[in-house]
Motif scaffolding. Structure first.
Motif, PDB file in Angstrom:
ATOM      1  N   ARG A 115       0.828  -1.216   0.000  1.00 44.75           N
ATOM      2  CA  ARG A 115       0.000   0.000   0.000  1.00 44.75           C
ATOM      3  C   ARG A 115       0.860   1.263   0.000  1.00 44.75           C
ATOM      4  N   GLY A 116       2.030   1.159  -0.644  1.00 39.71           N
ATOM      5  CA  GLY A 116       2.911   2.313  -0.752  1.00 39.71           C
ATOM      6  C   GLY A 116       3.865   2.512   0.409  1.00 39.71           C
ATOM      7  N   TYR A 117       3.926   1.560   1.348  1.00 38.35           N
ATOM      8  CA  TYR A 117       4.836   1.711   2.487  1.00 38.35           C
ATOM      9  C   TYR A 117       6.282   1.764   1.972  1.00 38.35           C
ATOM     10  N   PRO A 118       7.073   2.760   2.422  1.00 34.24           N
ATOM     11  CA  PRO A 118       8.360   3.020   1.774  1.00 34.24           C
ATOM     12  C   PRO A 118       9.564   2.251   2.307  1.00 34.24           C
ATOM     13  N   ALA A 119       9.405   1.464   3.352  1.00 36.16           N
ATOM     14  CA  ALA A 119      10.574   0.840   3.987  1.00 36.16           C
ATOM     15  C   ALA A 119      10.370  -0.668   4.121  1.00 36.16           C
ATOM     16  N   SER A 120      11.403  -1.338   4.655  1.00 36.15           N
ATOM     17  CA  SER A 120      11.370  -2.798   4.770  1.00 36.15           C
ATOM     18  C   SER A 120      10.876  -3.281   6.123  1.00 36.15           C
ATOM     19  N   ILE A 121      11.039  -2.459   7.163  1.00 34.13           N
ATOM     20  CA  ILE A 121      10.575  -2.808   8.503  1.00 34.13           C
ATOM     21  C   ILE A 121       9.822  -1.602   9.066  1.00 34.13           C
ATOM     22  N   CYS A 122       9.130  -1.815  10.178  1.00 35.10           N
ATOM     23  CA  CYS A 122       8.515  -0.715  10.921  1.00 35.10           C
ATOM     24  C   CYS A 122       9.307  -0.508  12.213  1.00 35.10           C
ATOM     25  N   THR A 123       9.653   0.747  12.492  1.00 32.48           N
ATOM     26  CA  THR A 123      10.424   1.079  13.700  1.00 32.48           C
ATOM     27  C   THR A 123       9.666   2.166  14.459  1.00 32.48           C
ATOM     28  N   SER A 124       9.172   1.825  15.640  1.00 31.02           N
ATOM     29  CA  SER A 124       8.264   2.715  16.370  1.00 31.02           C
ATOM     30  C   SER A 124       8.798   2.961  17.783  1.00 31.02           C
ATOM     31  N   PRO A 125       9.399   4.146  18.015  1.00 28.99           N
ATOM     32  CA  PRO A 125       9.984   4.420  19.329  1.00 28.99           C
ATOM     33  C   PRO A 125       8.966   4.979  20.337  1.00 28.99           C
ATOM     34  N   ASN A 126       9.093   4.530  21.579  1.00 25.63           N
ATOM     35  CA  ASN A 126       8.442   5.149  22.740  1.00 25.63           C
ATOM     36  C   ASN A 126       6.930   5.207  22.614  1.00 25.63           C
ATOM     37  N   VAL A 163       2.920   1.544  16.463  1.00 22.79           N
ATOM     38  CA  VAL A 163       3.208   0.710  15.288  1.00 22.79           C
ATOM     39  C   VAL A 163       3.382   1.575  14.048  1.00 22.79           C
ATOM     40  N   HIS A 164       3.898   0.946  12.998  1.00 23.04           N
ATOM     41  CA  HIS A 164       3.965   1.480  11.631  1.00 23.04           C
ATOM     42  C   HIS A 164       4.872   2.701  11.484  1.00 23.04           C
ATOM     43  N   GLY A 165       5.832   2.850  12.407  1.00 27.46           N
ATOM     44  CA  GLY A 165       6.797   3.930  12.281  1.00 27.46           C
ATOM     45  C   GLY A 165       7.701   3.709  11.075  1.00 27.46           C
ATOM     46  N   ILE A 166       7.850   4.747  10.255  1.00 29.01           N
ATOM     47  CA  ILE A 166       8.692   4.660   9.063  1.00 29.01           C
ATOM     48  C   ILE A 166      10.143   4.959   9.462  1.00 29.01           C
ATOM     49  N   PRO A 167      11.078   4.057   9.177  1.00 26.51           N
ATOM     50  CA  PRO A 167      12.487   4.320   9.508  1.00 26.51           C
ATOM     51  C   PRO A 167      12.985   5.608   8.853  1.00 26.51           C
ATOM     52  N   GLY A 168      13.844   6.310   9.576  1.00 23.62           N
ATOM     53  CA  GLY A 168      14.346   7.583   9.077  1.00 23.62           C
ATOM     54  C   GLY A 168      15.524   8.060   9.899  1.00 23.62           C
TER      55      GLY A 168
END
Length: 256
Positions: A62-73, A77-82
């Motif tokens: 669905r257009g998600y731009p990364a390979s994993i989800c990284t969600s701090p604190n 969920v669904h945090g985009i790595p950056g």
């Protein structure tokens, strides 16, 4: 609702994908340190998944731009790595999906970055306990809602909240299959579980209230009140002999 049951051979294929998911999470765990960016972790994960013959399931979904989800604190969920650089005291939920041979493995783990507070550790422990208790209910003859009821009971007895707007799901050839699996509810409701069903069971809990909001990137979801969150997930097959975790950690794993 069409719940797709899998053959024993198909479940073995899913376990192969699940093994690469676990190896990816273990690799990430070795690199979760203050100063490392979430983009660093994403690049590491994608390269590893591809070297193991897999495809990152999330990339392009669905257009998600990364390979994993990284969600701090407070991000659930669904945090985009950056560019976010990890800091000591952070919690970091990492969600990994891998497709191999047409089948998906899906698992998440919330890492402690450096030294974390006692309350943050209690949140992690509770979420893992809730996941384990939910998995125990994934037995032929039980009802689907028995899973969520178990998760809710463990979470709320510890004084934490279940995020009600986010759910687990069936998984197999597609990342999201029927049924949806809420992490709350009365027991004894919903479809009767049968051998061959494959489920992504994933408690998402908070140290504060249950409400969440969607960020402007239209992916990342955080707690409304800014409270810490935790997220643990396994892919589980219902078998005649009880639940079979297809993303199980090896005994020597860093993932505790």
């Amino acid at each position: 609702m069409a719940i797709i049951r899998k053959s024993a051979q198909e479940i073995d294929h899913m376990e192969h994908a699940g093994r690469v998911v676990v190896e990816t999470l273990e690799l990430i765990g070795e690199h979760v340190k203050p100063g490392v960016t979430t983009k660093d972790l994403d690049e590491l994960a994608e390269e590893f998944i591809r070297t193991r013959g897999g495809v990152p399931t999330f990339k392009g979904y669905r257009g998600y731009p990364a390979s994993i989800c990284t969600s701090p604190n407070a991000m659930v969920v669904h945090g985009i790595p950056g560019p976010y650089a990890l800091q000591s005291g952070d919690l970091l939920s990492v969600d990994v999906g891998v497709t191999i041979g047409g089948f998906v493995g899906d698992s998440a783990y919330t890492f402690a970055v450096g030294e974390i507070s006692d309350e943050a550790q209690r949140l992690l422990d509770t979420c893992q306990q809730a996941l384990g208790t939910g998995i125990e209910q994934a037995r032929a003859g039980n009802h689907l809602s028995d899973i969520g009821h178990a998760v809710q009971t463990v979470t709320e007895e510890a004084g934490f909240s279940v995020v009600r707007s986010l759910v687990g799901h069936g998984v197999g050839r597609a990342m999201h299959e029927d049924p949806q699996i809420p992490n709350f509810g009365e027991p004894g409701r919903g479809p009767v579980l049968q051998a061959g069903m494959t489920l992504a069971i994933e408690p998402m809990i908070t140290a504060g209230g249950p409400d969440v909001f969607l960020h402007d990137d239209e992916w990342s979801i955080s707690t409304e009140d800014g409270s810490l969150s935790a997220h643990f997930e396994h892919t589980v097959a219902v078998t005649e002999n009880g639940p079979r975790v297809l993303t199980r950690r090896v005994e020597t794993s860093l993932l505790r």
